[in-house]
Every structure is written in structure tokens, then in C-alpha cells.
Design a protein around this motif. Sequence first.
Motif, short mmCIF file in Angstrom:
data_model
loop_
_atom_site.label_atom_id
_atom_site.label_comp_id
_atom_site.label_asym_id
_atom_site.label_seq_id
_atom_site.Cartn_x
_atom_site.Cartn_y
_atom_site.Cartn_z
N GLY A 83 51.38 47.04 41.60
CA GLY A 83 52.46 46.08 41.41
C GLY A 83 52.25 45.14 40.23
O GLY A 83 52.97 44.16 40.09
N LEU A 84 51.29 45.44 39.39
CA LEU A 84 51.03 44.59 38.23
C LEU A 84 52.04 44.81 37.11
O LEU A 84 52.34 43.87 36.37
N ILE A 109 47.14 35.69 37.16
CA ILE A 109 47.23 36.31 35.83
C ILE A 109 46.63 35.39 34.78
O ILE A 109 45.89 35.84 33.90
N GLN A 110 46.90 34.09 34.88
CA GLN A 110 46.33 33.15 33.93
C GLN A 110 44.80 33.16 34.00
O GLN A 110 44.13 33.10 32.97
N LEU A 112 54.80 43.46 32.24
CA LEU A 112 54.09 42.76 33.30
C LEU A 112 55.08 42.20 34.31
O LEU A 112 56.12 41.66 33.93
N ARG A 113 54.76 42.30 35.56
CA ARG A 113 55.62 41.73 36.62
C ARG A 113 55.19 40.29 36.87
O ARG A 113 54.83 39.89 37.97
N LYS A 114 55.24 39.49 35.82
CA LYS A 114 54.71 38.13 35.85
C LYS A 114 55.37 37.26 36.91
O LYS A 114 54.67 36.56 37.66
N GLU A 115 56.68 37.27 37.00
CA GLU A 115 57.35 36.42 37.99
C GLU A 115 56.94 36.79 39.41
O GLU A 115 56.63 35.91 40.23
#
Length: 106
Positions: A68-69, A96-97, A83-86
Motif C-alpha cells: 500500500g505504499l 514517510i517523513q 506514493l500514496r502519501k495521503e
Amino acid sequence: MTAEELAHPAAEELEVGSVLSALADANRRRVVAELAERPDEERLCASFDLPVGKSSRTRHWRVLREAGLVYQRDAGNGLYMRLRKEDLDRRFPGLIQAVVAAGRAR
């Protein structure tokens, strides 16, 4: 889902164990860090400069997608990912940070 569509877990299905397992590999962390530089953009999978063969790259993309990344899209002439950042920030705030910062600290 059609044959061309790739399976992605829903945001609420993301599991920290799968995400951390995917991030255990340095090449995959590097891909995530590069995608995190421009989280709203898609990138051609072939554009990543990884020191591995094609079959290993394919495996890395699958592991990142299934954890899921990343979101992957088959465009016919190539695979694109972002990237699935949200989703990741909502499920695992700061992860992630932290991964990106740890990569810079080396």
C-alpha cells in the motif's frame, strides 16, 4: 477490476507490518524517498536507477504496491507509480517523513 488493472489495498486495509516489511529493503526505501520528493506526481517505473535486474525491479514494485505504499497504473507502454502519501499519512502519521529523514542522515 479488469485484467489490466492492478490490485491495491484500500486505505483502511493498510497494515503497519506489511508497510515496515516493504520498507526493510534499501532499494524500496530509496524509491519511496524519491517519490516523496514529489508526492503528487506519477513517475515511470523504468525511470528509477536501481542496481538490480528487471525481475528484481518487478518484485520491488509488487511489494510496494501490495503493502500500500504506492499506487501503480498500467499505461500500456509502461507502468507508472506514485506514493500514496495521503493514505499513509492518515494511517501512519509521520512514517514517510521519518523514512525520508533516516535516508538523508546516512
